[in-house]
Enzyme design. Structure first.
Site, PDB file in Angstrom:
ATOM      1  N   LYS A 206       0.702  -1.251   0.208  1.00  8.88           N
ATOM      2  CA  LYS A 206       0.423   0.037  -0.252  1.00  8.88           C
ATOM      3  C   LYS A 206       0.993   1.082   0.381  1.00  8.88           C
ATOM      4  O   LYS A 206       1.407   1.471   1.051  1.00  8.88           O
ATOM      5  CB  LYS A 206      -0.977   0.247   1.144  1.00  8.88           C
ATOM      6  CG  LYS A 206      -1.872   0.183   1.138  1.00  8.88           C
ATOM      7  CD  LYS A 206      -3.559   0.531   2.327  1.00  8.88           C
ATOM      8  CE  LYS A 206      -4.907   1.519   1.858  1.00  8.88           C
ATOM      9  NZ  LYS A 206      -5.263   0.817   0.475  1.00  8.88           N
ATOM     10  N   GLU A 239      -8.718  -6.091  -9.724  1.00  8.24           N
ATOM     11  CA  GLU A 239      -9.165  -5.917  -8.107  1.00  8.24           C
ATOM     12  C   GLU A 239     -10.005  -4.197  -9.073  1.00  8.24           C
ATOM     13  O   GLU A 239     -10.135  -3.800 -10.019  1.00  8.24           O
ATOM     14  CB  GLU A 239      -8.288  -4.654  -7.132  1.00  8.24           C
ATOM     15  CG  GLU A 239      -7.418  -4.722  -7.648  1.00  8.24           C
ATOM     16  CD  GLU A 239      -6.577  -4.178  -6.693  1.00  8.24           C
ATOM     17  OE1 GLU A 239      -6.252  -4.105  -5.037  1.00  8.24           O
ATOM     18  OE2 GLU A 239      -5.161  -3.608  -6.794  1.00  8.24           O
TER      19      GLU A 239
END
Length: 328
Positions: A206, A239
């Site tokens: 992330k 995603e």
């Protein structure tokens, strides 16, 4: 020789913009000669905001928690700003319980945060326990009823070079965002993104490089959709721009794409555990991670985005094709 040198100098100077004494410009740039005037300007901006969206921030620059939004800034020479060398994470906080106050899945998010920082080659100057304490005290200091807690670990401030090796230390920042959220029930439309998705090396951590995510979101909005779906080079579902995606088949299987090329979402991991209860109740036949082709995914009975503040968002159409019966 002298003549040649003079000509060369003129050509060189032609590449530079020069402001002559007599030049007249309509736009004048103000020069702040004192910090008090600058702070006055910052406070003037925030005085026009009815509700302060950021009730509290922790900054390593100050070494503490800030409650004045005008001071919630980070150095311009921080490598997270000009090189994108930083990682972050986000958690839900709820201080509106009758008998408790909590940060949702703090341990799970911190674990992922530290895995991301390790991949990004950023070492925290604080041990894990100190980070946990800072975040807990920040949430309490904000005094909000509901919101999110976002935090960053940066290579740190100090210069504008590419390599961070000469920086004195890494930097930790965190902010509480005052925002209400509840279970999303209204279905949305999505598209297949044409923006290239990040490679597994970057998509599984992330990090702060979200330009592809931003462009994917903008592309969807320009086409009248809520967001987009990334499909990998093998044709399998990946995603959304900042969320995981999940499916329920007509055979009552709950399926989430494998995590080898996408971010391992904390919320979707929790959902996989909770969905097992629906198997015990006979409402689902199975819960699993798997590769899904676009054709298989579009023919599913239900489709959803999964993320921290959603936490589940029904998807009712993909590329103008209804999912299931087209209802939530």
């Amino acid at each position: 020789m002298a003549s040649h040198s003079s000509s060369s100098d003129k050509k060189s100077r032609a590449n530079f913009y020069t402001l002559e004494a007599g030049d007249v410009n309509d736009f004048k740039v103000h020069v702040f000669k004192s910090s008090s005037k600058m702070l006055e300007k910052l406070h003037e901006k925030w005085s026009q905001v009815e509700k302060k969206p950021y009730p509290a921030m922790y900054s390593i620059t100050y070494g503490g928690i800030i409650l004045d939004p005008a001071l919630m800034v980070i150095p311009i020479d921080d490598h997270m700003v000009h090189q994108g060398h930083g990682v972050f994470d986000t958690m839900v906080i709820d201080l509106n319980c009758d008998s408790c106050s909590f940060i949702y899945e703090l341990d799970v998010h911190l674990n992922r945060f530290l895995r991301s920082s390790s991949k990004a080659k950023i070492s925290s100057r604080f041990p894990r326990s100190t980070l946990q304490t800072i975040l807990a005290q920040l949430a309490a200091a904000s005094q909000i009823k509901k919101g999110t807690l976002r935090y960053w670990l940066s290579a740190g401030p100090g210069n504008f070079l590419l390599s961070p090796t000469e920086l004195p230390t890494s930097a930790f920042y965190a902010v509480v965002i005052d925002e209400d959220f509840s279970q999303c029930k209204e279905g949305v439309k999505v598209i297949t993104s044409t923006i290239p998705m990040k490679s597994p090396e970057f998509s599984t951590m992330k990090n702060v490089n979200y330009l592809p995510n931003v462009l994917a979101k903008l592309e969807a909005e320009e086409k009248g959709a809520n967001a987009s779906i990334w499909v990998d080079e093998e044709g399998y579902i990946a995603e959304g721009p900042n969320v995981n995606v999940a499916f329920i088949t007509h055979g009552k299987e709950f399926i989430v794409p494998f995590f080898d090329k996408i971010l391992r979402g904390c919320t979707v991991l929790g959902l996989l555990e909770l969905a097992l209860k629906l198997v015990e109740q006979g409402r689902l036949k199975a819960v699993r991670t798997a590769n899904l082709t676009v054709e298989e995914a579009k023919s599913s009975a239900e489709m959803m985005y999964v993320g921290s503040t959603l936490p589940v968002l029904p998807i009712i159409a993909w590329d103008e094709q209804p999912i299931g019966d087209g209802n939530e």
